[in-house]
Design a protein around this motif. Structure first.
Motif, PDB file in Angstrom:
ATOM      1  N   UNK A  82      -5.408   8.659  -7.281  1.00 31.92           N
ATOM      2  CA  UNK A  82      -6.576   8.140  -6.755  1.00 31.92           C
ATOM      3  C   UNK A  82      -6.620   6.812  -7.401  1.00 31.92           C
ATOM      4  N   UNK A  83      -6.001   6.008  -8.270  1.00 33.05           N
ATOM      5  CA  UNK A  83      -6.361   4.974  -8.667  1.00 33.05           C
ATOM      6  C   UNK A  83      -5.898   3.913  -7.480  1.00 33.05           C
ATOM      7  N   UNK A  84      -5.014   4.411  -6.665  1.00 30.36           N
ATOM      8  CA  UNK A  84      -4.625   3.398  -5.564  1.00 30.36           C
ATOM      9  C   UNK A  84      -5.676   3.107  -4.439  1.00 30.36           C
ATOM     10  N   UNK A  85      -6.815   3.950  -4.534  1.00 31.86           N
ATOM     11  CA  UNK A  85      -7.919   3.761  -3.739  1.00 31.86           C
ATOM     12  C   UNK A  85      -7.796   4.291  -2.304  1.00 31.86           C
ATOM     13  N   UNK A  86      -6.988   5.312  -2.084  1.00 35.48           N
ATOM     14  CA  UNK A  86      -6.829   5.534  -0.652  1.00 35.48           C
ATOM     15  C   UNK A  86      -7.634   7.059  -0.412  1.00 35.48           C
ATOM     16  N   UNK A 109     -15.625   2.902   5.583  1.00 35.21           N
ATOM     17  CA  UNK A 109     -14.977   2.494   6.758  1.00 35.21           C
ATOM     18  C   UNK A 109     -13.700   1.757   6.414  1.00 35.21           C
ATOM     19  N   UNK A 110     -12.737   2.501   5.973  1.00 30.61           N
ATOM     20  CA  UNK A 110     -11.423   1.962   5.593  1.00 30.61           C
ATOM     21  C   UNK A 110     -10.653   1.425   7.171  1.00 30.61           C
ATOM     22  N   UNK A 111     -10.175   0.337   6.848  1.00 33.57           N
ATOM     23  CA  UNK A 111      -9.498  -0.398   7.890  1.00 33.57           C
ATOM     24  C   UNK A 111      -8.194  -0.538   8.044  1.00 33.57           C
ATOM     25  N   UNK A 112      -7.312  -0.058   7.114  1.00 34.29           N
ATOM     26  CA  UNK A 112      -5.865   0.257   7.293  1.00 34.29           C
ATOM     27  C   UNK A 112      -5.590   1.791   7.182  1.00 34.29           C
ATOM     28  N   UNK A 113      -4.299   2.023   7.881  1.00 32.09           N
ATOM     29  CA  UNK A 113      -3.867   3.404   7.930  1.00 32.09           C
ATOM     30  C   UNK A 113      -2.363   3.553   8.122  1.00 32.09           C
ATOM     31  N   UNK A 126       0.700  -1.218  -0.087  1.00 31.25           N
ATOM     32  CA  UNK A 126      -0.081  -0.147  -0.175  1.00 31.25           C
ATOM     33  C   UNK A 126       0.854   1.157   0.015  1.00 31.25           C
ATOM     34  N   UNK A 127       1.621   1.549   0.914  1.00 26.50           N
ATOM     35  CA  UNK A 127       2.565   2.519   1.051  1.00 26.50           C
ATOM     36  C   UNK A 127       3.550   2.783  -0.224  1.00 26.50           C
ATOM     37  N   UNK A 128       3.949   1.404  -0.509  1.00 22.41           N
ATOM     38  CA  UNK A 128       4.890   1.351  -1.782  1.00 22.41           C
ATOM     39  C   UNK A 128       4.199   2.000  -3.099  1.00 22.41           C
ATOM     40  N   UNK A 129       2.929   1.738  -3.314  1.00 21.74           N
ATOM     41  CA  UNK A 129       2.154   2.203  -4.348  1.00 21.74           C
ATOM     42  C   UNK A 129       1.929   3.864  -4.181  1.00 21.74           C
ATOM     43  N   UNK A 130       2.036   4.327  -3.047  1.00 20.32           N
ATOM     44  CA  UNK A 130       2.001   5.687  -3.034  1.00 20.32           C
ATOM     45  C   UNK A 130       3.589   6.347  -3.571  1.00 20.32           C
ATOM     46  N   UNK A 131       4.515   5.587  -3.359  1.00 23.06           N
ATOM     47  CA  UNK A 131       5.898   6.058  -3.942  1.00 23.06           C
ATOM     48  C   UNK A 131       5.940   5.693  -5.276  1.00 23.06           C
ATOM     49  N   UNK A 132       5.191   4.912  -5.782  1.00 25.34           N
ATOM     50  CA  UNK A 132       5.223   5.071  -7.369  1.00 25.34           C
ATOM     51  C   UNK A 132       4.506   6.113  -7.988  1.00 25.34           C
ATOM     52  N   UNK A 140      -2.687   8.090   5.640  1.00 28.13           N
ATOM     53  CA  UNK A 140      -3.238   7.280   4.368  1.00 28.13           C
ATOM     54  C   UNK A 140      -4.494   6.318   4.907  1.00 28.13           C
ATOM     55  N   UNK A 141      -5.377   6.431   4.143  1.00 28.67           N
ATOM     56  CA  UNK A 141      -6.434   5.276   4.936  1.00 28.67           C
ATOM     57  C   UNK A 141      -6.758   4.472   3.668  1.00 28.67           C
ATOM     58  N   UNK A 142      -6.779   3.161   3.842  1.00 25.55           N
ATOM     59  CA  UNK A 142      -7.123   2.071   2.832  1.00 25.55           C
ATOM     60  C   UNK A 142      -7.895   1.183   3.209  1.00 25.55           C
ATOM     61  N   UNK A 143      -8.123  -0.003   2.428  1.00 23.76           N
ATOM     62  CA  UNK A 143      -8.810  -1.277   2.441  1.00 23.76           C
ATOM     63  C   UNK A 143      -8.119  -2.567   2.452  1.00 23.76           C
TER      64      UNK A 143
END
Length: 200
Positions: A141-145, A173-177, A29-35, A161-164
Motif C-alpha cells: 500500500x505504501x506504493x499508492x496504487x 482519478x488515477x492516470x497510469x495503468x 511504478x511496476x518495479x516498485x511492485x516487484x520490490x 495496477x492503477x497509479x498516479x
C-alpha cells in the motif's frame, strides 16, 4: 474513467527480481511492485501448514486443506482508526505443494477517496488458532496504487495496477495503468508486466 486518458505504467518488466524501488517515476511504478513482491516472503515461501482432517470425494478421500481465511489475517497496514478491509480474494494452490493459498486485495476502509491497495498471499498458520501467515506481498500500500481486474486462475494471479503520474492528480482519478501477473517459478513468485497495448 476513459481509457484514452490513462497512460501505461512503465516499460515491460518480465521476470524481474525483487529490489527496493519506490514509485518515483512512471518507469519505476511496476518495479516498485516487484520490490514488494517478496518483501514478506520467507525462504520457505511454500505453505507449511498442517492439513485439516477434511476429506472430499474429488480427492479420493485423501485429507485436504482449507484455504486461509483473509478476514482472520493481520495486515501490515496503517489505517489509523479504521480497519483494513478485504475487498477481493481468491484461493488456489499457487506453489504446487498441495495446500491452497489465498490471495487478498486489502485497503483501509474509507468513506471517500480511493485509498491504496495491498495484495497479499496468505498461507495456513503454523499452529491451530493462529492467524493466517503472509508469505508474499505483491503490492505494498505504501506504493499508492489501486487494483482492478483481480483474478486467480490456477497458479497465475493477474491484476491491473492503477497509479498516479504526480501528486497533482486527484486520488479519485488515477492516470497510469499496467496489467501484470504473478506466478510461482523456481521457488519464488515472479512478476511479469504485460506489454503495453499497441507496442511491438
Amino acid at each position: 474513467m476513459e481509457s484514452s486518458r490513462v497512460q501505461p505504467l512503465g516499460p515491460d518488466l518480465a521476470h524481474t527480481r525483487p529490489r527496493p524501488v519506490h514509485w518515483i517515476a512512471t518507469a519505476a511504478a511496476v518495479a516498485a511492485v516487484v520490490a514488494g513482491a517478496s518483501a514478506f516472503q520467507p525462504a520457505d515461501a511454500k505453505a507449511t501448514s498442517a492439513p485439516t482432517t477434511l476429506s472430499a470425494p474429488s480427492t479420493g478421500g485423501l485429507p485436504v486443506t482449507r484455504a486461509p481465511d483473509p478476514r482472520a489475517a493481520h495486515y501490515p497496514m496503517d489505517c489509523g482508526r479504521a480497519e483494513p478491509g478485504v475487498v477481493d480474494r481468491a484461493s488456489s494452490d499457487l506453489d504446487g505443494d498441495g495446500r491452497p493459498e489465498t490471495v487478498a486485495v486489502v485497503r483501509c476502509e474509507s468513506a471517500a477517496g480511493n485509498p491504496p491497495s495491498g495484495v497479499y498471499v496468505l498461507a495456513r498458520p503454523d499452529r491451530a488458532g493462529a492467524a493466517p501467515r503472509i508469505v508474499a506481498t505483491f503490492v505494498d500500500p505504501k506504493e499508492g496504487m489501486s487494483v482492478q481486474d483481480f483474478a486467480v486462475r490456477g497458479t497465475k494471479v493477474s491484476a491491473t495496477l492503477l497509479g498516479y503520474s504526480s501528486t497533482k492528480v486527484p486520488r479519485c482519478c488515477p492516470d497510469l495503468q499496467r496489467k501484470v501477473n504473478w506466478q510461482w517459478q523456481d521457488g519464488e513468485f515472479v512478476l511479469k508486466a504485460l506489454p503495453v497495448p499497441g507496442s511491438v
